[in-house]
Design a protein around this motif. Structure first.
Motif, PDB file in Angstrom:
ATOM      1  N   GLU A   1       0.822  -1.214   0.000  1.00 10.71           N
ATOM      2  CA  GLU A   1       0.000   0.000   0.000  1.00 10.71           C
ATOM      3  C   GLU A   1       0.851   1.257   0.000  1.00 10.71           C
ATOM      4  OE1 GLU A   1      -3.501   2.050   2.746  1.00 10.71           O
ATOM      5  OE2 GLU A   1      -3.063  -0.097   2.918  1.00 10.71           O
TER       6      GLU A   1
ATOM      7  N   GLY B   1       1.862   2.196  -3.467  1.00 11.64           N
ATOM      8  CA  GLY B   1       0.726   2.690  -4.229  1.00 11.64           C
ATOM      9  C   GLY B   1       0.342   4.121  -3.885  1.00 11.64           C
ATOM     10  N   ASN B   2       0.714   4.563  -2.676  1.00 13.34           N
ATOM     11  CA  ASN B   2       0.311   5.899  -2.244  1.00 13.34           C
ATOM     12  C   ASN B   2       1.458   6.901  -2.179  1.00 13.34           C
ATOM     13  OD1 ASN B   2      -2.442   5.268  -1.802  1.00 13.34           O
ATOM     14  ND2 ASN B   2      -1.875   4.185   0.067  1.00 13.34           N
TER      15      ASN B   2
ATOM     16  N   SER C   1       4.514   8.986  -3.813  1.00  8.44           N
ATOM     17  CA  SER C   1       4.891   9.424  -5.152  1.00  8.44           C
ATOM     18  C   SER C   1       6.049  10.394  -5.087  1.00  8.44           C
ATOM     19  CB  SER C   1       3.707  10.082  -5.870  1.00  8.44           C
ATOM     20  OG  SER C   1       4.115  10.500  -7.163  1.00  8.44           O
TER      21      SER C   1
ATOM     22  N   LEU D   1      -1.517  13.472  -7.134  1.00  6.73           N
ATOM     23  CA  LEU D   1      -1.656  12.111  -6.626  1.00  6.73           C
ATOM     24  C   LEU D   1      -1.931  11.141  -7.772  1.00  6.73           C
ATOM     25  CD1 LEU D   1      -1.724  10.460  -3.995  1.00  6.73           C
ATOM     26  CD2 LEU D   1      -4.207  10.778  -3.971  1.00  6.73           C
TER      27      LEU D   1
ATOM     28  N   LYS E   1      -3.023   7.370  -9.258  1.00  2.00           N
ATOM     29  CA  LYS E   1      -3.862   6.232  -8.906  1.00  2.00           C
ATOM     30  C   LYS E   1      -3.050   4.941  -8.989  1.00  2.00           C
ATOM     31  CE  LYS E   1      -8.183   8.271 -10.563  1.00  2.00           C
ATOM     32  NZ  LYS E   1      -9.340   8.119 -11.496  1.00  2.00           N
ATOM     33  N   PRO E   2      -3.229   4.015  -8.032  1.00  2.48           N
ATOM     34  CA  PRO E   2      -2.557   2.710  -8.126  1.00  2.48           C
ATOM     35  C   PRO E   2      -2.947   2.010  -9.427  1.00  2.48           C
ATOM     36  CG  PRO E   2      -3.491   3.016  -5.943  1.00  2.48           C
ATOM     37  CD  PRO E   2      -4.015   4.140  -6.800  1.00  2.48           C
TER      38      PRO E   2
END
Length: 526
Positions: A222, A225-226, A228, A235, A237-238
Protein backbone atom coordinates in the motif's frame (compact mmCIF):
# COMPACT_ATOMS: atom_id res chain seq x y z
CA UNK A 1 78.98 -14.49 19.24
CA UNK A 2 76.98 -17.60 18.51
CA UNK A 3 73.98 -16.23 20.37
CA UNK A 4 74.25 -12.97 18.43
CA UNK A 5 74.09 -14.73 15.04
CA UNK A 6 71.27 -16.96 16.29
CA UNK A 7 69.35 -13.85 17.33
CA UNK A 8 69.87 -12.19 13.93
CA UNK A 9 68.83 -15.38 12.11
CA UNK A 10 65.71 -15.64 14.25
CA UNK A 11 64.76 -12.03 13.47
CA UNK A 12 65.29 -12.64 9.74
CA UNK A 13 63.05 -15.72 9.80
CA UNK A 14 60.37 -13.89 11.75
CA UNK A 15 60.59 -10.95 9.37
CA UNK A 16 60.26 -13.22 6.34
CA UNK A 17 57.23 -14.97 7.84
CA UNK A 18 55.63 -11.62 8.68
CA UNK A 19 56.21 -10.33 5.15
CA UNK A 20 54.82 -13.53 3.62
CA UNK A 21 51.74 -13.33 5.85
CA UNK A 22 51.24 -9.67 4.88
CA UNK A 23 51.48 -10.56 1.18
CA UNK A 24 48.94 -13.34 1.63
CA UNK A 25 46.59 -10.98 3.44
CA UNK A 26 47.03 -8.31 0.78
CA UNK A 27 46.62 -10.73 -2.06
CA UNK A 28 44.21 -13.21 -0.52
CA UNK A 29 42.35 -15.75 -2.60
CA UNK A 30 40.58 -14.88 -5.83
CA UNK A 31 36.78 -14.77 -5.51
CA UNK A 32 35.14 -18.11 -6.18
CA UNK A 33 32.32 -16.38 -8.03
CA UNK A 34 31.91 -13.08 -9.84
CA UNK A 35 28.31 -11.88 -10.18
CA UNK A 36 28.22 -9.10 -12.78
CA UNK A 37 24.86 -7.33 -12.81
CA UNK A 38 23.74 -4.86 -15.47
CA UNK A 39 20.48 -3.13 -14.56
CA UNK A 40 18.86 -1.90 -17.74
CA UNK A 41 18.07 1.85 -17.47
CA UNK A 42 18.92 2.17 -13.77
CA UNK A 43 19.20 5.83 -12.69
CA UNK A 44 20.86 7.21 -9.55
CA UNK A 45 18.21 9.90 -9.05
CA UNK A 46 15.42 7.32 -8.97
CA UNK A 47 17.56 4.91 -6.95
CA UNK A 48 17.92 7.58 -4.26
CA UNK A 49 14.37 8.94 -4.53
CA UNK A 50 12.69 5.63 -3.72
CA UNK A 51 15.12 4.80 -0.87
CA UNK A 52 12.43 5.20 1.87
CA UNK A 53 10.66 2.20 0.36
CA UNK A 54 13.65 -0.17 0.37
CA UNK A 55 14.58 -2.95 2.76
CA UNK A 56 18.02 -3.20 4.41
CA UNK A 57 19.07 -6.19 2.26
CA UNK A 58 19.27 -4.79 -1.26
CA UNK A 59 20.28 -1.35 -2.50
CA UNK A 60 20.80 0.06 0.99
CA UNK A 61 23.29 -2.68 1.77
CA UNK A 62 25.13 -2.24 -1.52
CA UNK A 63 25.41 1.52 -1.04
CA UNK A 64 26.45 1.35 2.63
CA UNK A 65 28.82 -1.65 2.51
CA UNK A 66 30.11 -1.50 -1.07
CA UNK A 67 32.75 0.45 -2.95
CA UNK A 68 30.58 2.98 -4.77
CA UNK A 69 31.49 5.19 -7.72
CA UNK A 70 28.37 7.39 -7.95
CA UNK A 71 29.51 9.39 -10.99
CA UNK A 72 29.81 6.83 -13.78
CA UNK A 73 29.35 7.30 -17.50
CA UNK A 74 29.86 5.53 -20.82
CA UNK A 75 32.73 6.88 -22.95
CA UNK A 76 30.75 6.85 -26.21
CA UNK A 77 27.48 7.92 -27.80
CA UNK A 78 24.81 6.93 -28.63
CA UNK A 79 24.12 4.25 -26.00
CA UNK A 80 21.58 1.44 -25.98
CA UNK A 81 21.32 -1.89 -24.15
CA UNK A 82 23.46 -3.88 -26.59
CA UNK A 83 26.30 -1.37 -26.95
CA UNK A 84 26.36 -0.77 -23.18
CA UNK A 85 26.59 -4.45 -22.23
CA UNK A 86 29.21 -5.10 -24.91
CA UNK A 87 31.33 -2.36 -23.34
CA UNK A 88 30.85 -3.71 -19.81
CA UNK A 89 32.14 -7.16 -20.73
CA UNK A 90 34.86 -6.23 -23.25
CA UNK A 91 36.25 -3.14 -21.54
CA UNK A 92 36.24 -1.22 -24.80
CA UNK A 93 33.91 0.85 -26.97
CA UNK A 94 31.98 0.07 -30.19
CA UNK A 95 34.90 1.47 -32.17
CA UNK A 96 36.74 -1.77 -31.30
CA UNK A 97 34.11 -4.31 -30.21
CA UNK A 98 31.82 -3.50 -33.21
CA UNK A 99 28.53 -3.52 -31.28
CA UNK A 100 27.29 -0.03 -32.21
CA UNK A 101 23.72 -0.83 -31.17
CA UNK A 102 21.01 -3.44 -31.23
CA UNK A 103 20.72 -2.95 -35.00
CA UNK A 104 22.76 -1.57 -37.86
CA UNK A 105 22.64 -1.65 -41.66
CA UNK A 106 24.46 -4.40 -43.55
CA UNK A 107 26.46 -2.67 -46.30
CA UNK A 108 26.16 -5.60 -48.70
CA UNK A 109 22.42 -6.25 -48.41
CA UNK A 110 21.36 -2.76 -47.26
CA UNK A 111 19.08 -4.46 -44.75
CA UNK A 112 19.03 -4.05 -40.96
CA UNK A 113 20.98 -6.62 -38.93
CA UNK A 114 20.16 -7.56 -35.33
CA UNK A 115 23.35 -7.64 -33.26
CA UNK A 116 23.22 -11.35 -32.27
CA UNK A 117 21.39 -12.87 -35.27
CA UNK A 118 23.12 -15.92 -36.78
CA UNK A 119 21.24 -18.43 -38.95
CA UNK A 120 24.15 -20.87 -38.64
CA UNK A 121 23.10 -21.68 -35.06
CA UNK A 122 19.48 -22.64 -34.47
CA UNK A 123 17.73 -21.68 -31.29
CA UNK A 124 16.86 -24.15 -28.53
CA UNK A 125 13.39 -23.33 -27.26
CA UNK A 126 13.14 -20.48 -29.78
CA UNK A 127 13.08 -19.94 -33.54
CA UNK A 128 15.79 -17.26 -33.38
CA UNK A 129 19.19 -18.29 -34.73
CA UNK A 130 21.75 -16.74 -32.44
CA UNK A 131 25.47 -16.38 -31.69
CA UNK A 132 27.93 -13.75 -30.41
CA UNK A 133 29.98 -13.71 -33.64
CA UNK A 134 29.30 -9.99 -34.28
CA UNK A 135 31.21 -9.18 -31.07
CA UNK A 136 34.76 -9.06 -32.43
CA UNK A 137 36.79 -8.79 -29.19
CA UNK A 138 37.10 -11.05 -26.16
CA UNK A 139 35.14 -10.59 -22.93
CA UNK A 140 36.04 -11.10 -19.27
CA UNK A 141 34.19 -14.43 -19.40
CA UNK A 142 36.20 -15.48 -22.46
CA UNK A 143 39.49 -14.65 -20.78
CA UNK A 144 38.39 -16.48 -17.64
CA UNK A 145 37.73 -19.59 -19.73
CA UNK A 146 41.16 -19.28 -21.36
CA UNK A 147 42.92 -18.75 -18.02
CA UNK A 148 41.28 -21.81 -16.42
CA UNK A 149 41.63 -24.08 -19.45
CA UNK A 150 37.85 -24.15 -19.79
CA UNK A 151 37.22 -25.25 -16.18
CA UNK A 152 35.42 -22.06 -15.12
CA UNK A 153 31.64 -21.94 -15.36
CA UNK A 154 30.40 -18.86 -17.22
CA UNK A 155 26.66 -18.26 -17.58
CA UNK A 156 24.58 -15.26 -18.67
CA UNK A 157 20.88 -14.79 -17.90
CA UNK A 158 18.75 -11.90 -19.15
CA UNK A 159 15.19 -11.11 -20.20
CA UNK A 160 16.39 -10.28 -23.73
CA UNK A 161 18.48 -12.15 -26.27
CA UNK A 162 21.03 -9.44 -27.02
CA UNK A 163 21.82 -8.83 -23.35
CA UNK A 164 22.28 -12.53 -22.57
CA UNK A 165 24.44 -13.36 -25.58
CA UNK A 166 26.71 -10.31 -25.45
CA UNK A 167 27.17 -10.58 -21.68
CA UNK A 168 28.01 -14.28 -21.99
CA UNK A 169 30.59 -13.71 -24.71
CA UNK A 170 32.03 -16.30 -27.05
CA UNK A 171 33.05 -19.02 -24.58
CA UNK A 172 30.16 -19.11 -22.09
CA UNK A 173 28.64 -22.42 -21.04
CA UNK A 174 25.28 -20.93 -21.96
CA UNK A 175 23.46 -17.66 -22.51
CA UNK A 176 19.78 -17.87 -21.53
CA UNK A 177 16.87 -15.53 -22.21
CA UNK A 178 13.04 -15.48 -22.43
CA UNK A 179 11.57 -16.14 -25.86
CA UNK A 180 9.31 -13.28 -27.01
CA UNK A 181 6.73 -15.56 -28.61
CA UNK A 182 6.43 -18.60 -26.34
CA UNK A 183 7.61 -17.24 -22.98
CA UNK A 184 10.01 -20.09 -22.14
CA UNK A 185 13.67 -19.87 -21.21
CA UNK A 186 15.74 -20.56 -24.29
CA UNK A 187 19.31 -20.66 -25.58
CA UNK A 188 21.24 -21.38 -28.79
CA UNK A 189 22.94 -24.38 -30.36
CA UNK A 190 26.05 -22.21 -30.41
CA UNK A 191 26.49 -23.15 -26.73
CA UNK A 192 25.01 -26.63 -26.50
CA UNK A 193 23.39 -29.33 -28.64
CA UNK A 194 20.37 -29.63 -26.40
CA UNK A 195 18.49 -27.91 -23.59
CA UNK A 196 20.46 -28.31 -20.32
CA UNK A 197 18.58 -30.49 -17.82
CA UNK A 198 18.45 -27.78 -15.15
CA UNK A 199 16.98 -25.37 -17.70
CA UNK A 200 14.35 -27.93 -18.71
CA UNK A 201 13.35 -28.25 -15.05
CA UNK A 202 13.19 -24.47 -14.70
CA UNK A 203 10.98 -24.27 -17.79
CA UNK A 204 8.63 -26.88 -16.37
CA UNK A 205 8.33 -25.11 -13.04
CA UNK A 206 9.21 -21.43 -13.37
CA UNK A 207 8.95 -20.27 -16.99
CA UNK A 208 6.81 -17.14 -17.46
CA UNK A 209 4.70 -19.10 -19.96
CA UNK A 210 3.41 -21.30 -17.13
CA UNK A 211 2.07 -18.40 -15.07
CA UNK A 212 1.44 -15.48 -17.43
CA UNK A 213 -2.34 -15.99 -17.52
CA UNK A 214 -2.55 -15.82 -13.73
CA UNK A 215 -0.18 -12.85 -13.28
CA UNK A 216 -1.44 -9.49 -12.13
CA UNK A 217 1.00 -6.67 -11.56
CA UNK A 218 -0.07 -4.16 -8.97
CA UNK A 219 1.82 -2.22 -6.25
CA UNK A 220 3.79 -4.57 -4.01
CA UNK A 221 2.31 -2.86 -0.95
CA UNK A 222 0.00 0.00 0.00
CA UNK A 223 2.89 2.36 0.72
CA UNK A 224 4.20 2.07 -2.85
CA UNK A 225 0.73 2.69 -4.23
CA UNK A 226 0.31 5.90 -2.24
CA UNK A 227 3.86 7.29 -2.18
CA UNK A 228 4.89 9.42 -5.15
CA UNK A 229 8.29 10.90 -5.88
CA UNK A 230 6.70 12.76 -8.80
CA UNK A 231 4.56 15.01 -6.59
CA UNK A 232 4.44 17.79 -9.18
CA UNK A 233 2.01 15.66 -11.17
CA UNK A 234 -0.46 15.29 -8.33
CA UNK A 235 -1.66 12.11 -6.63
CA UNK A 236 -1.35 9.06 -8.86
CA UNK A 237 -3.86 6.23 -8.91
CA UNK A 238 -2.56 2.71 -8.13
CA UNK A 239 -2.27 0.49 -11.18
CA UNK A 240 -3.24 -3.05 -12.09
CA UNK A 241 -1.86 -4.76 -15.20
CA UNK A 242 -2.44 -8.17 -16.74
CA UNK A 243 -0.45 -9.60 -19.63
CA UNK A 244 -2.43 -10.70 -22.67
CA UNK A 245 -2.36 -10.70 -26.45
CA UNK A 246 0.46 -11.56 -28.85
CA UNK A 247 2.87 -9.12 -27.14
CA UNK A 248 2.23 -10.35 -23.61
CA UNK A 249 5.73 -11.75 -23.08
CA UNK A 250 7.39 -8.64 -24.49
CA UNK A 251 5.34 -6.55 -22.05
CA UNK A 252 6.23 -8.93 -19.21
CA UNK A 253 9.95 -8.59 -20.01
CA UNK A 254 9.59 -4.81 -19.71
CA UNK A 255 7.91 -4.96 -16.31
CA UNK A 256 9.00 -5.25 -12.69
CA UNK A 257 7.85 -8.87 -12.51
CA UNK A 258 10.58 -10.13 -14.87
CA UNK A 259 13.23 -9.44 -12.22
CA UNK A 260 11.82 -12.16 -9.99
CA UNK A 261 12.22 -14.62 -12.89
CA UNK A 262 15.86 -13.57 -13.32
CA UNK A 263 16.64 -14.18 -9.64
CA UNK A 264 14.81 -17.53 -9.66
CA UNK A 265 16.80 -18.79 -12.62
CA UNK A 266 20.07 -17.39 -11.27
CA UNK A 267 19.69 -19.36 -8.05
CA UNK A 268 18.79 -22.50 -10.01
CA UNK A 269 21.86 -22.03 -12.18
CA UNK A 270 24.17 -21.66 -9.17
CA UNK A 271 22.75 -24.75 -7.46
CA UNK A 272 22.68 -27.03 -10.48
CA UNK A 273 26.01 -26.08 -12.05
CA UNK A 274 28.00 -25.96 -8.81
CA UNK A 275 29.13 -22.38 -9.30
CA UNK A 276 31.40 -21.19 -6.49
CA UNK A 277 31.97 -24.68 -5.10
CA UNK A 278 35.71 -24.92 -5.83
CA UNK A 279 38.76 -22.67 -6.11
CA UNK A 280 38.26 -22.12 -9.84
CA UNK A 281 36.55 -18.75 -10.24
CA UNK A 282 33.16 -18.87 -11.96
CA UNK A 283 31.20 -15.99 -13.49
CA UNK A 284 27.47 -15.28 -13.57
CA UNK A 285 26.27 -12.34 -15.71
CA UNK A 286 22.75 -11.10 -14.97
CA UNK A 287 20.60 -8.39 -16.54
CA UNK A 288 17.72 -6.87 -14.59
CA UNK A 289 15.15 -4.31 -15.77
CA UNK A 290 14.54 -0.85 -14.28
CA UNK A 291 12.90 0.98 -17.20
CA UNK A 292 9.34 2.14 -17.78
CA UNK A 293 6.60 -0.44 -18.12
CA UNK A 294 6.43 -1.76 -21.69
CA UNK A 295 8.68 1.13 -22.79
CA UNK A 296 5.88 3.64 -22.26
CA UNK A 297 6.42 7.26 -21.28
CA UNK A 298 7.05 8.22 -17.68
CA UNK A 299 3.80 10.21 -17.69
CA UNK A 300 1.86 6.98 -18.26
CA UNK A 301 3.51 4.85 -15.57
CA UNK A 302 5.00 6.81 -12.67
CA UNK A 303 3.78 4.51 -9.89
CA UNK A 304 4.84 1.49 -11.96
CA UNK A 305 8.38 2.87 -12.03
CA UNK A 306 8.40 3.26 -8.24
CA UNK A 307 7.17 -0.29 -7.83
CA UNK A 308 9.85 -1.50 -10.27
CA UNK A 309 12.62 -0.07 -8.09
CA UNK A 310 11.10 -1.45 -4.88
CA UNK A 311 10.71 -4.93 -6.35
CA UNK A 312 14.19 -4.74 -7.87
CA UNK A 313 15.57 -3.87 -4.41
CA UNK A 314 13.89 -6.98 -3.07
CA UNK A 315 15.31 -9.20 -5.82
CA UNK A 316 18.85 -7.85 -5.36
CA UNK A 317 18.54 -8.53 -1.63
CA UNK A 318 17.20 -12.04 -2.27
CA UNK A 319 20.07 -12.84 -4.62
CA UNK A 320 22.73 -11.52 -2.22
CA UNK A 321 21.17 -13.41 0.70
CA UNK A 322 21.07 -16.69 -1.22
CA UNK A 323 24.67 -16.44 -2.41
CA UNK A 324 25.91 -15.29 1.00
CA UNK A 325 24.34 -18.30 2.71
CA UNK A 326 25.50 -20.78 0.07
CA UNK A 327 29.04 -19.56 -0.75
CA UNK A 328 29.92 -16.75 1.66
CA UNK A 329 29.98 -13.04 0.92
CA UNK A 330 33.78 -12.90 1.29
CA UNK A 331 34.18 -15.39 -1.57
CA UNK A 332 31.93 -13.57 -4.05
CA UNK A 333 32.50 -10.32 -5.93
CA UNK A 334 29.34 -8.46 -6.95
CA UNK A 335 29.60 -5.78 -9.63
CA UNK A 336 26.48 -3.68 -10.20
CA UNK A 337 25.95 -0.90 -12.74
CA UNK A 338 23.50 0.47 -15.30
CA UNK A 339 23.20 0.37 -19.06
CA UNK A 340 23.39 4.15 -18.85
CA UNK A 341 20.48 5.23 -21.06
CA UNK A 342 16.70 5.62 -20.91
CA UNK A 343 13.98 4.89 -23.44
CA UNK A 344 13.40 7.93 -25.61
CA UNK A 345 10.33 9.92 -24.67
CA UNK A 346 8.66 12.44 -26.96
CA UNK A 347 7.78 15.82 -25.46
CA UNK A 348 5.37 18.26 -27.09
CA UNK A 349 7.86 21.12 -27.23
CA UNK A 350 5.88 23.04 -29.82
CA UNK A 351 3.01 23.40 -27.36
CA UNK A 352 5.31 25.23 -24.95
CA UNK A 353 7.23 27.25 -27.56
CA UNK A 354 10.44 25.27 -27.06
CA UNK A 355 12.54 25.25 -30.27
CA UNK A 356 11.94 22.00 -32.15
CA UNK A 357 11.36 20.59 -35.61
CA UNK A 358 11.40 17.38 -37.65
CA UNK A 359 14.39 16.16 -39.63
CA UNK A 360 13.29 13.90 -42.49
CA UNK A 361 15.89 11.29 -43.44
CA UNK A 362 14.36 10.10 -46.73
CA UNK A 363 13.83 13.67 -47.91
CA UNK A 364 17.42 14.53 -46.94
CA UNK A 365 18.72 11.53 -48.89
CA UNK A 366 16.85 12.64 -52.02
CA UNK A 367 18.04 16.23 -51.70
CA UNK A 368 21.65 15.13 -51.33
CA UNK A 369 21.36 12.87 -54.39
CA UNK A 370 20.03 15.82 -56.39
CA UNK A 371 22.87 18.04 -55.18
CA UNK A 372 25.60 15.51 -56.02
CA UNK A 373 23.86 14.78 -59.33
CA UNK A 374 24.09 18.44 -60.26
CA UNK A 375 27.85 18.23 -59.72
CA UNK A 376 28.73 14.85 -61.24
CA UNK A 377 25.71 13.84 -63.29
CA UNK A 378 22.54 11.98 -62.41
CA UNK A 379 22.89 8.94 -60.12
CA UNK A 380 22.03 7.44 -56.76
CA UNK A 381 25.10 8.61 -54.88
CA UNK A 382 23.48 7.89 -51.50
CA UNK A 383 22.16 4.35 -51.70
CA UNK A 384 20.69 3.98 -48.21
CA UNK A 385 20.09 5.60 -44.84
CA UNK A 386 19.65 4.09 -41.38
CA UNK A 387 18.79 6.16 -38.33
CA UNK A 388 21.06 9.23 -38.69
CA UNK A 389 23.59 7.51 -40.98
CA UNK A 390 23.93 7.92 -44.75
CA UNK A 391 25.62 5.30 -46.91
CA UNK A 392 27.35 6.39 -50.10
CA UNK A 393 27.26 4.24 -53.25
CA UNK A 394 30.92 3.15 -53.43
CA UNK A 395 30.50 1.29 -56.73
CA UNK A 396 28.99 4.32 -58.47
CA UNK A 397 31.71 6.59 -57.12
CA UNK A 398 34.36 4.17 -58.35
CA UNK A 399 32.76 4.02 -61.81
CA UNK A 400 32.73 7.81 -62.01
CA UNK A 401 36.27 7.98 -60.60
CA UNK A 402 35.16 10.11 -57.67
CA UNK A 403 37.04 9.63 -54.43
CA UNK A 404 35.05 8.79 -51.30
CA UNK A 405 36.83 11.66 -49.56
CA UNK A 406 35.62 14.17 -52.16
CA UNK A 407 32.04 12.85 -52.10
CA UNK A 408 32.04 12.85 -48.28
CA UNK A 409 33.36 16.39 -48.01
CA UNK A 410 30.87 17.82 -50.52
CA UNK A 411 28.03 15.97 -48.78
CA UNK A 412 29.20 17.27 -45.41
CA UNK A 413 29.14 20.86 -46.68
CA UNK A 414 25.62 20.46 -48.06
CA UNK A 415 24.14 18.70 -45.00
CA UNK A 416 25.62 21.23 -42.57
CA UNK A 417 23.40 23.93 -44.09
CA UNK A 418 20.13 22.09 -43.37
CA UNK A 419 17.87 23.10 -40.49
CA UNK A 420 18.12 20.91 -37.41
CA UNK A 421 21.68 19.76 -38.12
CA UNK A 422 24.05 20.30 -35.24
CA UNK A 423 27.07 18.67 -36.87
CA UNK A 424 28.04 16.29 -39.67
CA UNK A 425 30.85 13.77 -39.38
CA UNK A 426 32.43 11.79 -42.20
CA UNK A 427 33.75 8.27 -41.61
CA UNK A 428 37.20 9.41 -42.73
CA UNK A 429 37.09 12.25 -40.22
CA UNK A 430 36.20 9.90 -37.35
CA UNK A 431 38.84 7.37 -38.42
CA UNK A 432 41.66 9.88 -38.61
CA UNK A 433 40.78 12.49 -35.98
CA UNK A 434 40.56 12.10 -32.23
CA UNK A 435 40.09 15.02 -29.84
CA UNK A 436 37.98 15.86 -26.80
CA UNK A 437 35.21 17.27 -29.00
CA UNK A 438 34.76 14.20 -31.19
CA UNK A 439 35.91 11.47 -28.77
CA UNK A 440 32.52 10.16 -27.67
CA UNK A 441 31.18 10.15 -31.22
CA UNK A 442 34.31 8.39 -32.49
CA UNK A 443 34.13 5.78 -29.73
CA UNK A 444 30.53 4.97 -30.71
CA UNK A 445 31.46 4.68 -34.39
CA UNK A 446 32.63 1.59 -36.25
CA UNK A 447 33.59 1.76 -39.96
CA UNK A 448 32.11 -1.67 -40.76
CA UNK A 449 28.78 -1.00 -39.03
CA UNK A 450 28.18 2.72 -39.57
CA UNK A 451 27.54 5.01 -42.53
CA UNK A 452 29.90 7.21 -44.50
CA UNK A 453 28.14 10.25 -43.07
CA UNK A 454 26.81 10.65 -39.53
CA UNK A 455 24.37 13.52 -38.95
CA UNK A 456 24.13 14.92 -35.44
CA UNK A 457 20.59 16.27 -35.01
CA UNK A 458 19.94 19.22 -32.71
CA UNK A 459 18.51 18.32 -29.26
CA UNK A 460 14.74 18.64 -29.15
CA UNK A 461 14.31 17.84 -32.84
CA UNK A 462 12.54 14.73 -34.10
CA UNK A 463 14.40 12.34 -36.38
CA UNK A 464 11.88 10.72 -38.74
CA UNK A 465 12.41 7.91 -41.23
CA UNK A 466 9.53 8.36 -43.66
CA UNK A 467 10.01 4.85 -45.09
CA UNK A 468 9.53 3.00 -41.79
CA UNK A 469 7.73 5.77 -39.88
CA UNK A 470 10.19 5.30 -37.03
CA UNK A 471 10.56 8.50 -35.06
CA UNK A 472 12.88 9.51 -32.26
CA UNK A 473 13.18 12.77 -30.39
CA UNK A 474 16.83 13.67 -29.89
CA UNK A 475 17.85 14.23 -26.29
CA UNK A 476 21.36 14.67 -24.93
CA UNK A 477 20.35 14.73 -21.25
CA UNK A 478 22.78 13.24 -18.75
CA UNK A 479 21.66 9.99 -17.10
CA UNK A 480 23.29 9.59 -13.64
CA UNK A 481 24.14 6.07 -12.47
CA UNK A 482 26.66 4.31 -10.18
CA UNK A 483 29.19 1.50 -10.35
CA UNK A 484 29.14 -0.63 -7.18
CA UNK A 485 31.60 -3.34 -6.08
CA UNK A 486 30.48 -5.44 -3.12
CA UNK A 487 31.75 -8.55 -1.31
CA UNK A 488 35.13 -10.32 -1.61
CA UNK A 489 36.51 -8.12 1.21
CA UNK A 490 36.19 -4.99 -0.95
CA UNK A 491 36.37 -1.98 1.42
CA UNK A 492 33.32 0.21 1.93
CA UNK A 493 33.90 3.61 0.36
CA UNK A 494 32.29 6.29 -1.82
CA UNK A 495 34.60 7.66 -4.51
CA UNK A 496 33.25 10.84 -6.10
CA UNK A 497 35.77 10.91 -8.96
CA UNK A 498 33.96 10.49 -12.34
CA UNK A 499 34.77 7.11 -13.90
CA UNK A 500 33.90 5.30 -17.13
CA UNK A 501 32.32 1.87 -17.46
CA UNK A 502 35.02 0.51 -19.76
CA UNK A 503 37.21 0.21 -16.65
CA UNK A 504 34.95 -2.42 -15.07
CA UNK A 505 36.32 -5.28 -17.21
CA UNK A 506 39.94 -4.56 -16.28
CA UNK A 507 38.96 -4.21 -12.60
CA UNK A 508 37.25 -7.62 -12.55
CA UNK A 509 40.18 -9.14 -14.44
CA UNK A 510 42.66 -7.89 -11.87
CA UNK A 511 40.46 -9.04 -8.99
CA UNK A 512 40.34 -12.61 -10.34
CA UNK A 513 43.95 -12.50 -11.61
CA UNK A 514 43.47 -13.05 -15.30
CA UNK A 515 44.39 -11.12 -18.42
CA UNK A 516 42.03 -8.30 -19.34
CA UNK A 517 39.97 -8.67 -22.56
CA UNK A 518 42.14 -8.32 -25.68
CA UNK A 519 40.93 -4.83 -26.64
CA UNK A 520 40.71 -3.45 -23.11
CA UNK A 521 43.27 -0.69 -22.53
CA UNK A 522 41.59 1.02 -19.56
CA UNK A 523 43.17 0.96 -16.12
CA UNK A 524 41.44 -0.91 -13.28
CA UNK A 525 39.43 1.18 -10.84
CA UNK A 526 41.25 -0.33 -7.85
Amino acid sequence: MTNKYLYITLLAVLGFNTETHAQQQAGGQSPRLVVSIAIDQLRSDYLEAFAPLYSDKGFRRLLSEGLVYPNANYPFAPIDRASAIATLCTGTTPYYNSIVGQQWLNRQTLRPVWCVDDKAFEGIGTTDGTSPKQLVTSTVGDELKVATDGKANVYAIAPSRDAAVLFGGHAANAAVWIDDREGYWCTSQYYTNGMPVWLQVANNEQAPANHIDDMTWEPVNELVGNFSYFMHTGLQKPFKHRFSGPRRFEAFKASALVNSSITDLATQCIVNTGMGNDRVTDMLCLTYYAGNYDHRTLTECRIELQDTYVRLDSEIGRLIGFIEERIGIDKVLFVVTSTGYNDHETADYQKYNVPTGTFYMSRTTNLLNMYLGAIWGQGQYVEAHFKNHLFLNHKLLEQKKISIADASNRSQEFLAMLSGVRNVYTSLQLLTTSNDYTQKTRNGFNPERCGDLLIEIAPGWNLLDEDTQEQEQVCASFVPFPIIFFGANVPSQHVSTPVTTDRIASTISRAIRIRAPNACTSEPLF
